[in-house]
Design an enzyme around this catalytic site. Structure first.
Site, PDB file in Angstrom:
ATOM      1  N   VAL A  69       0.957  -1.224  -0.005  1.00 42.13           N
ATOM      2  CA  VAL A  69      -0.188   0.164  -0.091  1.00 42.13           C
ATOM      3  C   VAL A  69       0.742   1.270  -0.119  1.00 42.13           C
ATOM      4  CG1 VAL A  69      -1.955  -1.013   1.128  1.00 42.13           C
ATOM      5  CG2 VAL A  69      -0.302   0.162   2.550  1.00 42.13           C
ATOM      6  N   ASP A  70       2.100   0.971   0.170  1.00 39.20           N
ATOM      7  CA  ASP A  70       3.126   2.168   0.065  1.00 39.20           C
ATOM      8  C   ASP A  70       3.231   2.826  -1.402  1.00 39.20           C
ATOM      9  OD1 ASP A  70       5.408   0.966  -1.424  1.00 39.20           O
ATOM     10  OD2 ASP A  70       5.533  -0.075   0.712  1.00 39.20           O
ATOM     11  N   HIS A 105      -4.082  -4.406  -3.384  1.00 43.46           N
ATOM     12  CA  HIS A 105      -4.488  -3.996  -1.817  1.00 43.46           C
ATOM     13  C   HIS A 105      -4.777  -2.607  -1.640  1.00 43.46           C
ATOM     14  CE1 HIS A 105      -2.651  -8.155  -0.265  1.00 43.46           C
ATOM     15  NE2 HIS A 105      -3.750  -8.199  -0.988  1.00 43.46           N
ATOM     16  N   ALA A 113      16.386  -8.371  -2.399  1.00 42.34           N
ATOM     17  CA  ALA A 113      15.842  -8.058  -3.651  1.00 42.34           C
ATOM     18  C   ALA A 113      16.682  -6.636  -4.402  1.00 42.34           C
ATOM     19  CB  ALA A 113      14.502  -7.721  -3.866  1.00 42.34           C
TER      20      ALA A 113
END
Ligand SMILES: [Zn+2]
Length: 246
Positions: A94-95, A110, A221
């Site tokens: 959601v960021d 989301h 990552a």
């Protein structure tokens, strides 16, 4: 990979944001930023105590607005700018770190922290400012009907028609920082694989034996994804054709 991949879909989860210092939401301890999920992320909680739920997301907004994208987010921008394929991002986060990094074609399934949706007319209000029960919808003018545009437990995911279309036409599916066993990640890779995509999973450590992934790449990552992207760009076959029309 022997030839350029058409239509790349990158699914991202909490693991990609963790390297930007953001806590993993919806962790296994059942807490979300030290709040119980039942109190801040369900429709019932919002109906019962909208002031509390708004306050939670207003606080979270202040935390997320400060976070900076990391090399994994920036690698996606590099891929979008330097590889002859349509590259889409489907995120569970959601960021807005993907947007801050310059990523295009980002789908927040989301929801996203900087949006509120009017339950009266459906208008989406974009703001990093506070939203509460006094907020007036700028479109329909009704007060007190704005809800954080966050998918609460029990609600439908967003953008799913678009995501299903992308998965149906996907040549390379990349999952970053998501367990691969929990819905929806597990079903996304399955659909992409069924449609003939190559499938790669980037995770901190081994989390699953999901056999729909062709390759599992372990490590942060922020390190592994840029290396993979640079390799893709280096090995691309420059085509005179427009990738969108090829
Ligand atoms: Zn409205």
């Amino acid at each position: 990979m022997q030839k350029n991949c058409k239509n790349i879909v990158i699914l991202t989860g909490a693991g990609i944001s963790a390297e930007s210092g953001l806590a993993t939401f919806r962790g296994s301890d059942g807490l979300w930023n030290n709040c119980r999920i039942e109190d801040v992320a369900t429709v019932e909680a919002f109906q019962r105590n909208p002031e509390y739920v708004h306050a939670f997301y207003n606080d979270l907004k202040k935390e997320l607005v400060k976070a900076k994208p990391n090399p994994a987010h920036l690698a996606i921008t590099r891929l979008q700018e330097n590889y002859p394929a349509a590259v889409s991002v489907v995120t569970q986060n959601v960021d807005t770190l993907h947007e801050k990094a310059g990523n295009k074609n980002v789908y927040h399934i989301h929801g996203q922290i900087n949006q509120a949706v009017c339950l009266n007319c459906g208008h989406i209000l974009e703001t990093f400012g506070d939203v509460d029960t006094q907020t007036v919808c700028p479109l329909c003018g009704v007060q007190g009907m704005m809800k954080p545009n966050i998918v609460f437990f029990g609600e439908n995911l967003l953008c799913m028609n678009r995501v299903e279309h992308l998965l149906d036409n996907c040549g390379l599916f990349i999952s970053v920082g998501t367990s691969g066993v929990v819905f929806p990640a597990a079903s996304f890779v399955q659909i992409a694989k069924y449609n003939g995509a190559e499938t790669y999973e980037f995770n901190m450590e081994k989390t699953s034996n999901n056999f729909y992934f062709d390759r599992h790449i372990y490590g942060p990552a922020g390190t592994t994804l840029p290396a993979f992207v640079d390799e893709l760009i280096k090995n691309r076959e420059d085509s005179p054709q427009d990738p969108e029309s090829a």
